[in-house]
Scaffold this motif. Structure first.
Motif, PDB file in Angstrom:
ATOM      1  N   ALA A  13       0.906  -1.097   0.159  1.00 45.25           N
ATOM      2  CA  ALA A  13      -0.069  -0.106   0.069  1.00 45.25           C
ATOM      3  C   ALA A  13       0.850   1.487  -0.219  1.00 45.25           C
ATOM      4  O   ALA A  13       1.578   1.549   1.303  1.00 45.25           O
ATOM      5  CB  ALA A  13      -0.628  -0.021   1.703  1.00 45.25           C
ATOM      6  N   ALA A  17      -1.218   3.214   6.423  1.00 44.76           N
ATOM      7  CA  ALA A  17      -2.022   3.343   7.085  1.00 44.76           C
ATOM      8  C   ALA A  17      -1.990   4.071   8.366  1.00 44.76           C
ATOM      9  O   ALA A  17      -0.981   3.540   9.235  1.00 44.76           O
ATOM     10  CB  ALA A  17      -2.569   1.132   7.562  1.00 44.76           C
ATOM     11  N   ASP A  18      -3.109   3.577   9.008  1.00 46.97           N
ATOM     12  CA  ASP A  18      -4.059   3.902  10.690  1.00 46.97           C
ATOM     13  C   ASP A  18      -3.318   2.640  11.713  1.00 46.97           C
ATOM     14  O   ASP A  18      -4.195   1.534  10.947  1.00 46.97           O
ATOM     15  CB  ASP A  18      -5.331   3.995  10.194  1.00 46.97           C
ATOM     16  CG  ASP A  18      -5.374   4.562  11.702  1.00 46.97           C
ATOM     17  OD1 ASP A  18      -4.135   4.519  13.017  1.00 46.97           O
ATOM     18  OD2 ASP A  18      -6.346   5.262  12.504  1.00 46.97           O
ATOM     19  N   LEU A  26      -7.027  -3.372   9.301  1.00 47.89           N
ATOM     20  CA  LEU A  26      -6.471  -3.650   7.566  1.00 47.89           C
ATOM     21  C   LEU A  26      -7.051  -4.499   6.635  1.00 47.89           C
ATOM     22  O   LEU A  26      -7.378  -4.010   5.547  1.00 47.89           O
ATOM     23  CB  LEU A  26      -5.089  -4.174   7.893  1.00 47.89           C
ATOM     24  CG  LEU A  26      -4.373  -3.006   9.121  1.00 47.89           C
ATOM     25  CD1 LEU A  26      -2.752  -3.946   9.687  1.00 47.89           C
ATOM     26  CD2 LEU A  26      -3.700  -2.130   8.596  1.00 47.89           C
ATOM     27  N   THR A  29      -9.591  -2.495   4.861  1.00 49.65           N
ATOM     28  CA  THR A  29      -8.759  -1.487   4.483  1.00 49.65           C
ATOM     29  C   THR A  29      -8.464  -1.890   2.263  1.00 49.65           C
ATOM     30  O   THR A  29      -8.706  -1.619   1.239  1.00 49.65           O
ATOM     31  CB  THR A  29      -7.740  -0.656   4.451  1.00 49.65           C
ATOM     32  OG1 THR A  29      -7.923  -0.711   5.833  1.00 49.65           O
ATOM     33  CG2 THR A  29      -6.698  -0.234   3.420  1.00 49.65           C
ATOM     34  N   CYS A  30      -7.676  -3.160   2.298  1.00 47.83           N
ATOM     35  CA  CYS A  30      -7.213  -3.465   1.843  1.00 47.83           C
ATOM     36  C   CYS A  30      -9.008  -4.763   0.891  1.00 47.83           C
ATOM     37  O   CYS A  30      -8.954  -3.763  -0.735  1.00 47.83           O
ATOM     38  CB  CYS A  30      -7.323  -5.318   2.294  1.00 47.83           C
ATOM     39  SG  CYS A  30      -5.468  -5.914   3.218  1.00 47.83           S
ATOM     40  N   LYS A  33     -10.294   0.025   0.093  1.00 45.94           N
ATOM     41  CA  LYS A  33     -10.050   0.584  -0.205  1.00 45.94           C
ATOM     42  C   LYS A  33      -8.968   0.232  -1.168  1.00 45.94           C
ATOM     43  O   LYS A  33      -8.418   0.755  -2.279  1.00 45.94           O
ATOM     44  CB  LYS A  33      -8.679   1.695   0.768  1.00 45.94           C
ATOM     45  CG  LYS A  33      -9.761   2.136   1.708  1.00 45.94           C
ATOM     46  CD  LYS A  33      -8.656   3.590   3.010  1.00 45.94           C
ATOM     47  CE  LYS A  33      -9.257   4.399   3.450  1.00 45.94           C
ATOM     48  NZ  LYS A  33      -8.318   4.799   4.235  1.00 45.94           N
ATOM     49  N   PHE A  46       2.112  -2.610   4.698  1.00 48.34           N
ATOM     50  CA  PHE A  46       1.555  -1.254   4.847  1.00 48.34           C
ATOM     51  C   PHE A  46       2.762  -0.707   5.720  1.00 48.34           C
ATOM     52  O   PHE A  46       3.828  -1.125   6.791  1.00 48.34           O
ATOM     53  CB  PHE A  46       0.066  -1.003   5.389  1.00 48.34           C
ATOM     54  CG  PHE A  46      -0.969  -1.803   5.008  1.00 48.34           C
ATOM     55  CD1 PHE A  46      -1.583  -1.545   4.880  1.00 48.34           C
ATOM     56  CD2 PHE A  46      -0.938  -3.256   5.074  1.00 48.34           C
ATOM     57  CE1 PHE A  46      -2.758  -2.426   3.972  1.00 48.34           C
ATOM     58  CE2 PHE A  46      -2.470  -4.248   5.135  1.00 48.34           C
ATOM     59  CZ  PHE A  46      -3.221  -2.850   4.135  1.00 48.34           C
ATOM     60  N   ASN A  48       3.055   3.082   8.008  1.00 48.86           N
ATOM     61  CA  ASN A  48       2.182   4.134   9.471  1.00 48.86           C
ATOM     62  C   ASN A  48       3.445   5.159   8.823  1.00 48.86           C
ATOM     63  O   ASN A  48       3.407   5.817   7.486  1.00 48.86           O
ATOM     64  CB  ASN A  48       2.834   4.189  10.508  1.00 48.86           C
ATOM     65  CG  ASN A  48       4.812   4.351  10.950  1.00 48.86           C
ATOM     66  OD1 ASN A  48       5.363   3.951  10.553  1.00 48.86           O
ATOM     67  ND2 ASN A  48       4.495   4.450  12.221  1.00 48.86           N
ATOM     68  N   SER A  85      -2.747   3.325  -5.753  1.00 50.21           N
ATOM     69  CA  SER A  85      -3.017   2.882  -4.554  1.00 50.21           C
ATOM     70  C   SER A  85      -1.893   1.724  -3.981  1.00 50.21           C
ATOM     71  O   SER A  85      -1.459   1.886  -2.697  1.00 50.21           O
ATOM     72  CB  SER A  85      -4.746   2.774  -3.892  1.00 50.21           C
ATOM     73  OG  SER A  85      -5.003   2.068  -4.445  1.00 50.21           O
TER      74      SER A  85
END
Length: 112
Positions: A13, A17-18, A26, A29-30, A33, A46, A48, A85
């Motif tokens: 990514a 990521a948060d 996560l 997110t996959c 997003k 990912f 940070n 992305s």
């Protein structure tokens, strides 16, 4: 156990990521997003916002693995940038990306 081979499908990514979110966050997110199935067997990587920590998420058929690498000092300098992305990479490139911040790595690991 996760084995990274030349055939391992790895997606990075690009955007941070948060990391307050865990496996479920996560995986979401996959799916939402990045538009990729988190249970596909792909290793998702990912970073940070501060570029000091990396997390890898993978599903092995029975459950999720969540791995974390946090640097003691410094930042991940060579994180890819792109207008996409996600970016697909090979295991050898991931190893280099994660280990290049350690100047002693090449001297201490004979397999590098």
């Amino acid at each position: 156990m996760i084995h990274l081979t030349a055939d391992t499908h790895i997606l990075i990514a690009i955007e941070p990521a948060d990391f307050r979110q865990g496996i479920d966050g996560l995986a979401a997110t996959c799916r939402y997003k990045l538009s990729v199935n988190p249970r596909s067997g792909t290793v998702f990587v990912f970073i940070n916002r501060n570029k000091t920590m990396v997390r890898a998420l993978s599903y092995d058929g029975t459950g999720f693995w969540l791995m974390t690498k946090r640097l003691s000092k410094g930042k991940f300098q060579n994180w890819p940038s792109s207008n996409k992305s996600i970016e697909q990479i090979i295991a050898k490139k991931l190893r280099k990306l994660l280990c290049d911040n350690d100047p002693l790595w090449e001297k201490t690991d004979p397999l590098y």
